[in-house]
Scaffold this motif. Sequence first.
Motif, PDB file in Angstrom:
ATOM      1  N   VAL A 216      -5.402  50.912   5.142  1.00  0.00           N
ATOM      2  CA  VAL A 216      -4.385  51.956   5.240  1.00  0.00           C
ATOM      3  C   VAL A 216      -4.777  52.989   6.297  1.00  0.00           C
ATOM      4  O   VAL A 216      -3.947  53.424   7.109  1.00  0.00           O
ATOM      5  N   VAL A 217      -6.048  53.385   6.305  1.00  0.00           N
ATOM      6  CA  VAL A 217      -6.508  54.360   7.297  1.00  0.00           C
ATOM      7  C   VAL A 217      -6.380  53.782   8.709  1.00  0.00           C
ATOM      8  O   VAL A 217      -5.938  54.468   9.639  1.00  0.00           O
ATOM      9  N   LEU A 218      -6.757  52.518   8.886  1.00  0.00           N
ATOM     10  CA  LEU A 218      -6.644  51.891  10.202  1.00  0.00           C
ATOM     11  C   LEU A 218      -5.188  51.836  10.654  1.00  0.00           C
ATOM     12  O   LEU A 218      -4.873  52.144  11.818  1.00  0.00           O
ATOM     13  N   GLY A 219      -4.288  51.440   9.756  1.00  0.00           N
ATOM     14  CA  GLY A 219      -2.875  51.434  10.108  1.00  0.00           C
ATOM     15  C   GLY A 219      -2.364  52.816  10.460  1.00  0.00           C
ATOM     16  O   GLY A 219      -1.607  52.997  11.423  1.00  0.00           O
ATOM     17  N   GLY A 220      -2.807  53.824   9.699  1.00  0.00           N
ATOM     18  CA  GLY A 220      -2.377  55.190   9.970  1.00  0.00           C
ATOM     19  C   GLY A 220      -2.904  55.722  11.278  1.00  0.00           C
ATOM     20  O   GLY A 220      -2.186  56.407  12.026  1.00  0.00           O
TER      21      GLY A 220
ATOM     22  N   VAL B  26       8.149  51.475   6.346  1.00  0.00           N
ATOM     23  CA  VAL B  26       8.480  52.429   7.408  1.00  0.00           C
ATOM     24  C   VAL B  26       8.018  51.897   8.762  1.00  0.00           C
ATOM     25  O   VAL B  26       8.768  51.919   9.757  1.00  0.00           O
ATOM     26  N   ALA B  27       6.770  51.407   8.834  1.00  0.00           N
ATOM     27  CA  ALA B  27       6.253  50.873  10.095  1.00  0.00           C
ATOM     28  C   ALA B  27       7.051  49.656  10.549  1.00  0.00           C
ATOM     29  O   ALA B  27       7.330  49.489  11.742  1.00  0.00           O
ATOM     30  N   ALA B  28       7.445  48.810   9.598  1.00  0.00           N
ATOM     31  CA  ALA B  28       8.243  47.638   9.948  1.00  0.00           C
ATOM     32  C   ALA B  28       9.602  48.051  10.513  1.00  0.00           C
ATOM     33  O   ALA B  28      10.109  47.430  11.460  1.00  0.00           O
ATOM     34  N   GLY B  29      10.193  49.093   9.947  1.00  0.00           N
ATOM     35  CA  GLY B  29      11.476  49.575  10.456  1.00  0.00           C
ATOM     36  C   GLY B  29      11.373  50.098  11.879  1.00  0.00           C
ATOM     37  O   GLY B  29      12.252  49.838  12.720  1.00  0.00           O
ATOM     38  N   VAL B  30      10.303  50.848  12.170  1.00  0.00           N
ATOM     39  CA  VAL B  30      10.096  51.350  13.529  1.00  0.00           C
ATOM     40  C   VAL B  30       9.846  50.188  14.494  1.00  0.00           C
ATOM     41  O   VAL B  30      10.382  50.155  15.611  1.00  0.00           O
ATOM     42  N   ALA B  31       9.041  49.219  14.057  1.00  0.00           N
ATOM     43  CA  ALA B  31       8.761  48.055  14.905  1.00  0.00           C
ATOM     44  C   ALA B  31      10.039  47.301  15.245  1.00  0.00           C
ATOM     45  O   ALA B  31      10.271  46.924  16.405  1.00  0.00           O
ATOM     46  N   ALA B  32      10.890  47.082  14.255  1.00  0.00           N
ATOM     47  CA  ALA B  32      12.134  46.351  14.486  1.00  0.00           C
ATOM     48  C   ALA B  32      13.034  47.096  15.475  1.00  0.00           C
ATOM     49  O   ALA B  32      13.635  46.486  16.366  1.00  0.00           O
TER      50      ALA B  32
ATOM     51  N   PHE C 295       1.422  45.845  13.724  1.00  0.00           N
ATOM     52  CA  PHE C 295       0.041  45.807  13.244  1.00  0.00           C
ATOM     53  C   PHE C 295      -0.136  46.715  12.030  1.00  0.00           C
ATOM     54  O   PHE C 295      -0.757  46.322  11.026  1.00  0.00           O
ATOM     55  N   ALA C 296       0.394  47.930  12.108  1.00  0.00           N
ATOM     56  CA  ALA C 296       0.247  48.876  10.996  1.00  0.00           C
ATOM     57  C   ALA C 296       0.936  48.360   9.746  1.00  0.00           C
ATOM     58  O   ALA C 296       0.408  48.487   8.630  1.00  0.00           O
ATOM     59  N   SER C 297       2.121  47.774   9.896  1.00  0.00           N
ATOM     60  CA  SER C 297       2.846  47.249   8.738  1.00  0.00           C
ATOM     61  C   SER C 297       2.057  46.140   8.053  1.00  0.00           C
ATOM     62  O   SER C 297       1.956  46.101   6.819  1.00  0.00           O
ATOM     63  N   VAL C 298       1.462  45.263   8.859  1.00  0.00           N
ATOM     64  CA  VAL C 298       0.652  44.183   8.297  1.00  0.00           C
ATOM     65  C   VAL C 298      -0.584  44.751   7.593  1.00  0.00           C
ATOM     66  O   VAL C 298      -0.972  44.295   6.505  1.00  0.00           O
ATOM     67  N   ALA C 299      -1.221  45.759   8.202  1.00  0.00           N
ATOM     68  CA  ALA C 299      -2.409  46.359   7.587  1.00  0.00           C
ATOM     69  C   ALA C 299      -2.077  47.003   6.250  1.00  0.00           C
ATOM     70  O   ALA C 299      -2.805  46.838   5.264  1.00  0.00           O
TER      71      ALA C 299
ATOM     72  N   ALA D 276      -1.422  44.258   3.720  1.00  0.00           N
ATOM     73  CA  ALA D 276      -2.668  43.602   3.309  1.00  0.00           C
ATOM     74  C   ALA D 276      -3.464  44.453   2.332  1.00  0.00           C
ATOM     75  O   ALA D 276      -4.173  43.927   1.463  1.00  0.00           O
ATOM     76  N   SER D 277      -3.344  45.768   2.447  1.00  0.00           N
ATOM     77  CA  SER D 277      -4.090  46.648   1.535  1.00  0.00           C
ATOM     78  C   SER D 277      -3.629  46.471   0.092  1.00  0.00           C
ATOM     79  O   SER D 277      -4.396  46.730  -0.850  1.00  0.00           O
ATOM     80  N   LEU D 278      -2.392  46.028  -0.096  1.00  0.00           N
ATOM     81  CA  LEU D 278      -1.876  45.831  -1.450  1.00  0.00           C
ATOM     82  C   LEU D 278      -2.668  44.764  -2.191  1.00  0.00           C
ATOM     83  O   LEU D 278      -2.845  44.846  -3.410  1.00  0.00           O
TER      84      LEU D 278
END
Length: 414
Positions: free
Chosen positions: A30-34, A96-102, A181-185, A188-190
């Motif tokens: 989560v920190v890496l994605g953030g 949220v990250a997935a929405g921005v990426a799309a 990348f952030a969305s995947v990270a 994955a944290s889940l």
Amino acid sequence: MTLAETPTDPPVPLRHNRDFHMLWGGAGLVVLGGRTTAFAYPLTVLWTTGSARTAGLVGFALLLPYLLIQLPGGAVVDRCDRRRLMLLCATGSALVAAGVAAALLSGAVWLPHLLASAFAEGCLLTLYQLAERAAVPAVVTPEQLPSALVRNEARTRAASVLGQPVGSGLAGVAAGLPFVFASVAHAASLGFLARARGPFQEVSEVPRRTIASEVREGLRWLWGQHFLRAVIAAIAVTNVLFQGLNLSVMAAMKGDGRSALSIGLVTMLSGAGGLVGSLSAGRWMRRCTLRTLVVGGLVAWTALMVPVAGLHQPVVLGALFAASGYVGGVFNVVAGVLLTGTAPSHMQGRANSVVILVSSGAMATGPLIAGNLLEAVGSARTILIFSVVMGITALLTALSPGVRAGAALPVPKE
């Protein structure tokens, strides 16, 4: 007694503590994605619109939750199931990250969407970080807490070092890739959190009240901790000074004709020094008293800040910033051990929220102060002024009655 202990069984060694490792790994992603999106948001806006003002506005939207929801967020963390809250926040961050990426990958750059997404991500990450910090004392024994916080600080420093090049590198390929990348990270944290077995807090018998009253209770408790209060005040001042120092060094290096790459190298070395410092914090805590570590860190920062005023070579500045980062890594672990080891379990969220609020609020004023000083007296004198203030902070902290009464820290154990 924490949840990691039982009356009859010996505590599980930290290296075999499943819940701690699941918490550590999930939070690391989560920190890496953030960190990746924190760099990618303003960079993407600047690259697509060419407006530095718009990029700054999006960056402000991302940081605004750190000021707005810290105190109520701490109360929420103390009254909710922390594991469930982290799962919800990580899921929300991934969406949220997935929405921005799309949107970016489709070529649809809409400023209100980016502002709303940045603000929402800032809110979710703030709550996640508060819950994760509050959960650590519940999954380790008091003797293991210093070692656990050493690992957490090292993880955060490593994520900071990696987040900037990941964000900038992926953004150079396509604007939406850092957010993929952030969305995947986050997603994955889940998996890490889902594998944790135990709860992330003790059952509290303290009756629930309104959030406002619980916030006030947390503030009163923290005000009564004289040593902790003095350390937080020192941290607030140093955060202002280092934010201002960073801007001053950028201005000085730009004035000398240095490239943006050189400035990035100095910043990266600071993060690397902090990573090494956090890993060695346990050794310092075994050898020194709490007062020595706090005052010694401030004195070391003063000594390292003075030569920055006259030395603008990237290699020399990188070495000085790496040394300052090393001290910061040790300092953060010490402050974390002090806070989490002192605050009651039912008040961990609120205690952390106050500290982060003070730190975040202080950091926001650093560039503003530095900008005015740079215009008035130039970079060299601005840095010398910051050095004098750092020295005064060290002196006042050393003379503080609360700090003078500081006791030794517990020895980190595995």
